[in-house]
Design a protein around this motif. Sequence first.
Motif, PDB file in Angstrom:
ATOM      1  N   GLY A 163       0.772  -1.231   0.000  1.00 40.63           N
ATOM      2  CA  GLY A 163       0.000   0.000   0.000  1.00 40.63           C
ATOM      3  C   GLY A 163       0.801   1.278   0.000  1.00 40.63           C
ATOM      4  N   SER A 164       2.102   1.179  -0.067  1.00 39.30           N
ATOM      5  CA  SER A 164       2.914   2.394  -0.099  1.00 39.30           C
ATOM      6  C   SER A 164       4.072   2.216  -1.076  1.00 39.30           C
ATOM      7  N   LYS A 165       4.799   3.283  -1.273  1.00 31.86           N
ATOM      8  CA  LYS A 165       5.920   3.225  -2.209  1.00 31.86           C
ATOM      9  C   LYS A 165       7.060   2.393  -1.641  1.00 31.86           C
ATOM     10  N   ALA A 166       7.749   1.749  -2.550  1.00 32.65           N
ATOM     11  CA  ALA A 166       8.884   0.940  -2.137  1.00 32.65           C
ATOM     12  C   ALA A 166      10.049   1.832  -1.722  1.00 32.65           C
ATOM     13  N   THR A 167      10.888   1.300  -0.866  1.00 34.32           N
ATOM     14  CA  THR A 167      12.100   1.987  -0.447  1.00 34.32           C
ATOM     15  C   THR A 167      13.281   1.344  -1.153  1.00 34.32           C
ATOM     16  N   TYR A 168      13.971   2.126  -1.963  1.00 34.07           N
ATOM     17  CA  TYR A 168      15.060   1.591  -2.773  1.00 34.07           C
ATOM     18  C   TYR A 168      16.403   1.800  -2.091  1.00 34.07           C
ATOM     19  N   GLU A 169      17.279   0.853  -2.293  1.00 38.25           N
ATOM     20  CA  GLU A 169      18.635   0.985  -1.778  1.00 38.25           C
ATOM     21  C   GLU A 169      19.420   1.967  -2.647  1.00 38.25           C
ATOM     22  N   GLN A 170      20.450   2.505  -2.062  1.00 38.83           N
ATOM     23  CA  GLN A 170      21.275   3.460  -2.776  1.00 38.83           C
ATOM     24  C   GLN A 170      21.875   2.817  -4.024  1.00 38.83           C
ATOM     25  N   GLY A 171      21.763   3.530  -5.117  1.00 39.67           N
ATOM     26  CA  GLY A 171      22.318   3.030  -6.369  1.00 39.67           C
ATOM     27  C   GLY A 171      21.342   2.251  -7.231  1.00 39.67           C
ATOM     28  N   VAL A 172      20.171   1.975  -6.709  1.00 39.92           N
ATOM     29  CA  VAL A 172      19.160   1.247  -7.480  1.00 39.92           C
ATOM     30  C   VAL A 172      18.215   2.254  -8.123  1.00 39.92           C
ATOM     31  N   GLU A 173      18.066   2.168  -9.431  1.00 41.12           N
ATOM     32  CA  GLU A 173      17.225   3.119 -10.161  1.00 41.12           C
ATOM     33  C   GLU A 173      15.749   2.764  -9.989  1.00 41.12           C
ATOM     34  N   LYS A 174      15.034   3.603  -9.284  1.00 43.00           N
ATOM     35  CA  LYS A 174      13.636   3.301  -9.016  1.00 43.00           C
ATOM     36  C   LYS A 174      12.761   3.401 -10.266  1.00 43.00           C
ATOM     37  N   ASP A 175      13.184   4.188 -11.238  1.00 42.28           N
ATOM     38  CA  ASP A 175      12.411   4.302 -12.469  1.00 42.28           C
ATOM     39  C   ASP A 175      12.666   3.122 -13.403  1.00 42.28           C
ATOM     40  N   LYS A 176      13.722   2.410 -13.145  1.00 44.59           N
ATOM     41  CA  LYS A 176      14.035   1.252 -13.970  1.00 44.59           C
ATOM     42  C   LYS A 176      13.460  -0.031 -13.355  1.00 44.59           C
ATOM     43  N   PHE A 177      13.513  -0.102 -12.069  1.00 45.21           N
ATOM     44  CA  PHE A 177      13.014  -1.272 -11.355  1.00 45.21           C
ATOM     45  C   PHE A 177      11.756  -0.851 -10.579  1.00 45.21           C
ATOM     46  N   LEU A 178      10.631  -1.022 -11.225  1.00 48.74           N
ATOM     47  CA  LEU A 178       9.361  -0.597 -10.633  1.00 48.74           C
ATOM     48  C   LEU A 178       8.797  -1.693  -9.748  1.00 48.74           C
TER      49      LEU A 178
END
Lengths: 115, 115
Positions: free
Chosen positions: A53-68
């Motif tokens: 139900g909420s946005k994912a938290t991405y690790e540093q260096g991981v492109e959030k627009d690439k890995f949805l």
Amino acid sequence: GAVVSQHPSWVICKSGTSVKIECRSLDFQATTMFWYRQFPKQSLMLMATSNEGSKATYEQGVEKDKFLINHASLTLSTLTVTSAHPEDSSFYICSVETGHSYEQYFGPGTRLTVT
Amino acid sequence: AQSVTQPDIHITVSEGASLELRCNYSYGATPYLFWYVQSPGQGLQLLLKYFSGDTLVQGIKGFEAEFKRSQSSFNLRKPSVHWSDAAEYFCAVGAPSGGYQKVTFGTGTKLQVIP
């Protein structure tokens, strides 16, 4: 524990296309799931934490627009690799956190090959 | 931030011999410690975990691990190895990071069992 499945187990896609990987918690309602990436002969690298139900938290260096990542329900999280390139080829693994002291249960993984 | 070191990339033991896989961690306080096993084509399976209490932890498949605070170690042992134990073994540490629980994995030790 929890039983976790992933689909597909293996996928080949052409460069520039997108591919979706599903992670299902079969017997546990998971508010938190994790996505990892594993290169050959290397360890698991945490990509992101998926919260229902909420946005994912991405690790540093991981492109959030690439890995949805979408965690729309307590039993399903999806990882979409957008505009895939050969360097995205890897083994992607999801896990479910049961809420008991960092304990996680893992899916069998998805092998992605981008040609 | 926490880290995990598995100094042995590859270990070969004879079936029936004893086994010890090394794991050292770095974290300011006592972390949550885990050992996972990954067999080809299968997901990671939790062998055992340590949170607190008795420093000698018993797990599944006859494995045990001992937490030694003074050495920052959590070595995995088995008194008699079976051919089916051949797999990759990962030590992991769980600790708070960025407001949520994060598990960091070591690079893994590949175990080969010879007749």
